[in-house]
Scaffold this motif. Structure first.
Motif, PDB file in Angstrom:
ATOM      1  N   PHE A  15      36.599  34.656  37.243  1.00 37.42           N
ATOM      2  CA  PHE A  15      35.208  35.079  37.036  1.00 37.42           C
ATOM      3  C   PHE A  15      34.312  33.902  36.660  1.00 37.42           C
ATOM      4  O   PHE A  15      33.125  33.886  36.964  1.00 37.42           O
ATOM      5  N   SER A  16      34.913  32.921  35.975  1.00 38.69           N
ATOM      6  CA  SER A  16      34.088  31.832  35.471  1.00 38.69           C
ATOM      7  C   SER A  16      33.544  30.969  36.616  1.00 38.69           C
ATOM      8  O   SER A  16      32.630  30.198  36.419  1.00 38.69           O
ATOM      9  N   PHE A  17      34.126  31.146  37.810  1.00 41.01           N
ATOM     10  CA  PHE A  17      33.628  30.398  38.964  1.00 41.01           C
ATOM     11  C   PHE A  17      32.753  31.273  39.870  1.00 41.01           C
ATOM     12  O   PHE A  17      32.417  30.894  40.984  1.00 41.01           O
ATOM     13  N   GLN A  18      32.436  32.491  39.382  1.00 40.56           N
ATOM     14  CA  GLN A  18      31.647  33.416  40.197  1.00 40.56           C
ATOM     15  C   GLN A  18      30.237  33.571  39.619  1.00 40.56           C
ATOM     16  O   GLN A  18      30.058  33.502  38.407  1.00 40.56           O
ATOM     17  N   ARG A  41      23.441  42.726  38.813  1.00 42.60           N
ATOM     18  CA  ARG A  41      23.259  42.268  40.192  1.00 42.60           C
ATOM     19  C   ARG A  41      24.617  41.828  40.709  1.00 42.60           C
ATOM     20  O   ARG A  41      24.883  40.637  40.832  1.00 42.60           O
ATOM     21  N   PRO A  42      25.507  42.783  41.037  1.00 43.91           N
ATOM     22  CA  PRO A  42      26.904  42.446  41.298  1.00 43.91           C
ATOM     23  C   PRO A  42      27.096  41.456  42.442  1.00 43.91           C
ATOM     24  O   PRO A  42      28.055  40.702  42.438  1.00 43.91           O
ATOM     25  N   ALA A  43      26.226  41.477  43.440  1.00 48.44           N
ATOM     26  CA  ALA A  43      26.424  40.557  44.560  1.00 48.44           C
ATOM     27  C   ALA A  43      26.388  39.125  44.045  1.00 48.44           C
ATOM     28  O   ALA A  43      25.394  38.688  43.495  1.00 48.44           O
ATOM     29  N   GLY A  44      27.483  38.416  44.199  1.00 51.31           N
ATOM     30  CA  GLY A  44      27.528  37.077  43.638  1.00 51.31           C
ATOM     31  C   GLY A  44      28.132  36.092  44.607  1.00 51.31           C
ATOM     32  O   GLY A  44      27.537  35.761  45.618  1.00 51.31           O
ATOM     33  N   GLY A  45      29.342  35.665  44.284  1.00 50.53           N
ATOM     34  CA  GLY A  45      30.005  34.707  45.130  1.00 50.53           C
ATOM     35  C   GLY A  45      30.417  33.503  44.333  1.00 50.53           C
ATOM     36  O   GLY A  45      30.065  33.356  43.166  1.00 50.53           O
ATOM     37  N   GLY A  47      31.416  27.586  42.066  1.00 57.01           N
ATOM     38  CA  GLY A  47      32.015  26.367  41.527  1.00 57.01           C
ATOM     39  C   GLY A  47      31.828  26.262  40.030  1.00 57.01           C
ATOM     40  O   GLY A  47      31.984  27.246  39.301  1.00 57.01           O
ATOM     41  N   PHE A  48      31.418  25.086  39.598  1.00 59.34           N
ATOM     42  CA  PHE A  48      31.310  24.856  38.161  1.00 59.34           C
ATOM     43  C   PHE A  48      29.915  25.154  37.602  1.00 59.34           C
ATOM     44  O   PHE A  48      29.599  24.751  36.495  1.00 59.34           O
ATOM     45  N   ASP A  49      29.118  25.884  38.388  1.00 60.53           N
ATOM     46  CA  ASP A  49      27.748  26.156  37.952  1.00 60.53           C
ATOM     47  C   ASP A  49      27.669  26.795  36.571  1.00 60.53           C
ATOM     48  O   ASP A  49      26.841  26.403  35.743  1.00 60.53           O
ATOM     49  N   ASN A  50      28.528  27.815  36.361  1.00 61.55           N
ATOM     50  CA  ASN A  50      28.496  28.496  35.064  1.00 61.55           C
ATOM     51  C   ASN A  50      28.778  27.517  33.926  1.00 61.55           C
ATOM     52  O   ASN A  50      28.153  27.578  32.866  1.00 61.55           O
ATOM     53  N   TYR A  51      29.757  26.646  34.167  1.00 61.98           N
ATOM     54  CA  TYR A  51      30.116  25.664  33.141  1.00 61.98           C
ATOM     55  C   TYR A  51      28.965  24.683  32.930  1.00 61.98           C
ATOM     56  O   TYR A  51      28.603  24.352  31.801  1.00 61.98           O
ATOM     57  N   GLY A  60      30.014  35.984  34.700  1.00 62.05           N
ATOM     58  CA  GLY A  60      30.404  34.615  35.041  1.00 62.05           C
ATOM     59  C   GLY A  60      30.206  33.670  33.870  1.00 62.05           C
ATOM     60  O   GLY A  60      31.108  32.926  33.493  1.00 62.05           O
ATOM     61  N   GLY A  61      29.032  33.726  33.267  1.00 64.50           N
ATOM     62  CA  GLY A  61      28.733  32.834  32.147  1.00 64.50           C
ATOM     63  C   GLY A  61      29.633  33.114  30.955  1.00 64.50           C
ATOM     64  O   GLY A  61      30.142  32.197  30.310  1.00 64.50           O
ATOM     65  N   ALA A  62      29.850  34.409  30.665  1.00 63.42           N
ATOM     66  CA  ALA A  62      30.712  34.771  29.542  1.00 63.42           C
ATOM     67  C   ALA A  62      32.128  34.273  29.763  1.00 63.42           C
ATOM     68  O   ALA A  62      32.785  33.783  28.839  1.00 63.42           O
ATOM     69  N   SER A  63      32.599  34.386  31.006  1.00 60.25           N
ATOM     70  CA  SER A  63      33.957  33.939  31.296  1.00 60.25           C
ATOM     71  C   SER A  63      34.096  32.439  31.094  1.00 60.25           C
ATOM     72  O   SER A  63      35.099  31.968  30.549  1.00 60.25           O
ATOM     73  N   ALA A  64      33.089  31.705  31.538  1.00 59.98           N
ATOM     74  CA  ALA A  64      33.135  30.259  31.332  1.00 59.98           C
ATOM     75  C   ALA A  64      33.184  29.948  29.836  1.00 59.98           C
ATOM     76  O   ALA A  64      33.954  29.089  29.388  1.00 59.98           O
TER      77      ALA A  64
END
Lengths: 274, 302
Positions: free
Chosen positions: B48-51, B57-61, B64-68, B272-276
């Protein structure tokens, strides 16, 4: 050791009692507030002497609310403790009586799962629970608490089983006792106090666990920890009521903790401090 | 002593393969359950941390390391790591210091020692949400709290604890709950101290401070290391005390790592952000755990 003089003993005792009173004060004050009226509870001059009322405690006990949350706490603590013991007793037995060169690493690995912060896995656990319908269920909480306590339960049981002399079990094997007979007639009775204190510690930890209970339940399966947390909202600011609920929430575990403090030390330190 | 001597380790071999096979069978449920518990959520968190994944807004994808990058660039993460470190460090120092002092005190021949012991350890059994709310509403409240009343008696302005020194206020609550734990463990350790040795030192003219420094403290080194390990495990994830007192505020003054992840996931729905954030928490905990588990393992082997 040489006895100190009477005056030294009295002044040390006085010091110890003053500190003890300070440490215990918040609990005492909460208990006192629980038998005040709301007006007395928020009085700007603290009241030490007043006519006590048991209306808050009584209304707490009568309201379906408190009993519902207390029942959840009891069911979840006992359920998860039972599950952890069922899984943990055979595992600890195996490691204590049939150790291999890997046993020590296995134990450390189990402990290391406890090092993983809950928050690191909150998101997937929440989503999995949501998708399989375990959110806000007692079964879900039991499963999580079991996993959270299992490493500590195994460690504690392991340290108790190690103290059971191998020779007794070996002799019974020579006499033809089956594995099950060894377990039921020898190991369990010999280590009953250890198993009991392991169970008690697990109950205490489950009763007071807060992170998962708040994040995975809302109303149906919420235990007392989550119920008390709901008092932090503005509409929950009735302090006598809050105190009454708090007294009822901590009383059973405080009693249990006091009664078992000596065994708990051993359990909490995995037998390293006796 | 938790680990067996070499002789006992060899024990399994003597009893033959049958028992050993049975033992493996008995061990496997626990190992499998814990393996799943450790691996599945962690792998999912990593995934999830890479999504880009927001529950609204579930549509994601894959991003990469954006969240981090987003977390590491922001101010919140660093502040919450710092808050975590301050809280764990501060509470550890407080609990070891006061725990040792009260253990030494309770080890004296006092009047009513049994009851005193119960008073000293009681806070440890208090539910975290209860402890936090009692402190917040009945004691530290700047208007009706008991501390404010004391301040009025002394004719000073009461402190608004949760606005002015919020992290300290939370630290006080958490320390109050954990000092008893240190006291309990260290007191038990002191009671197993060899009294003849203390007596001999006394005869030789060692004063109370020398006896504490050269006999008691070395005896307490191991139990202290155990207290540090166990408390660190629990203090890294302090959550309830923050939730019911400050909710991480004011601003982010009392947001620690667990609370940051909680806010990101369950209040902002940013999976995603929480997972990171969660993965960063795991990495930090592992750095700490690496040293802790090692030191405990060696200290238990003795």
């Amino acid at each position: 050791m040489r006895q100190p003089s009477a005056s030294a003993r009295i002044s040390l005792s006085a010091l110890a009692w003053i500190i003890g009173a300070i440490v215990f004060f918040p609990i005492f004050w909460m208990a006192l507030t629980s038998i005040k009226t709301e007006a007395q509870a928020i009085s700007s001059t603290p009241l030490l002497f007043f006519r006590p009322t048991f209306a808050n405690l009584a209304s707490m006990l009568e309201s379906g609310d408190y009993l519902h949350f207390a029942a959840n706490s009891i069911i979840v603590s006992i359920g998860s403790t039972a599950a952890a013991l069922v899984l943990g007793i055979p595992a600890a037995y195996a490691m204590a009586f049939y150790p291999t060169h890997r046993t020590k690493n296995l134990l450390l690995w189990m402990l290391s799962t406890k090092m993983m912060p809950s928050v690191g896995v909150l998101v997937p656990v929440y989503l999995i629970f949501r998708d399989v319908g375990l959110l806000d269920t007692r079964v879900g909480l039991v499963a999580i608490y079991t996993l959270a306590n299992l490493p500590i339960v195994v460690w504690m049981l392991y340290s108790f089983f190690r103290d059971v002399p191998h020779e007794i079990l070996e002799a019974s094997r020579m006499d033809g006792a089956t594995f099950l007979q060894q377990m039921v007639f020898l190991l369990l009775p010999l280590s009953a106090p250890g198993i009991a204190s392991t169970g008690l510690l697990s109950i205490i930890l489950s009763w007071n666990e807060t992170f998962w209970s708040i994040n995975l339940t809302s109303s149906e399966a919420a235990p007392l920890t989550a119920f008390i947390a709901s008092f932090s909202s503005p509409e929950g600011l009735f302090w006598a009521r809050l105190s009454a609920a708090s007294v009822l929430a901590i009383a059973p575990i405080l009693m249990l903790g006091w009664m078992t403090q000596r065994q708990l030390v051993r359990g909490l330190t995995f037998g390293a401090v006796k | 002593m938790a680990f067996g001597s070499e002789a006992q380790v060899g024990h399994g071999g003597k009893t033959g393969g049958h028992g050993a096979a049975q033992a493996r069978l008995m061990l496997s449920p626990t190992v499998i359950v814990l393996l799943i518990w450790m691996i599945v959520p962690l792998v999912l968190t990593l995934w999830f941390s890479f999504q880009r994944y927001n529950l609204l807004r579930p549509a994601g994808g894959f991003v990469g390391f954006d969240n981090y990058a987003y977390l590491l660039e922001g101010h919140d993460l660093w502040r919450s790591i710092w808050n975590t470190v301050l809280l764990v460090g501060g509470v550890l120092i407080a609990t070891i210091t006061f725990g040792t002092l009260s253990a030494v005190l309770l080890n004296q021949p006092l009047i009513g020692r049994g009851i005193l012991r119960l008073l000293y350890i009681a806070p440890f059994f208090v539910m975290p949400t209860v402890g936090a709310l009692i402190w917040k509403n009945l004691l530290l409240n700047p208007v009706t709290g008991l501390f404010a009343w004391f301040a009025h008696l002394l004719r000073v302005t009461p402190i608004d604890w949760f606005s002015n020194v919020p992290l300290l206020a939370i630290g006080i609550i958490v320390a109050w709950q954990w000092i008893p734990f240190a006291t309990l463990i260290l007191l038990t350790a002191l009671q197993s101290l060899d009294q003849d040795q203390m007596e001999a030192a006394h005869m030789d003219g060692a004063g109370p401070i020398a006896r504490f420094r050269y006999i008691m403290l070395p005896h307490l080194a191991r139990p202290i290391s155990i207290v540090v390990m166990i408390e660190t495990i629990f203090l890294l994830s302090v959550f309830a005390e923050i939730l019911v007192t400050t909710s991480g505020g004011p601003g982010i003054a009392t947001t620690n790592l667990p609370f940051l992840v909680y806010k990101t996931a369950l209040l902002r729905y940013d999976i995603g952000g929480a997972s990171a954030g969660g993965i960063i928490a795991v990495v930090l905990a592992n750095i700490v755990a690496f040293f802790l588990v090692r030191s405990v393992a060696t200290s238990m082997e003795r």
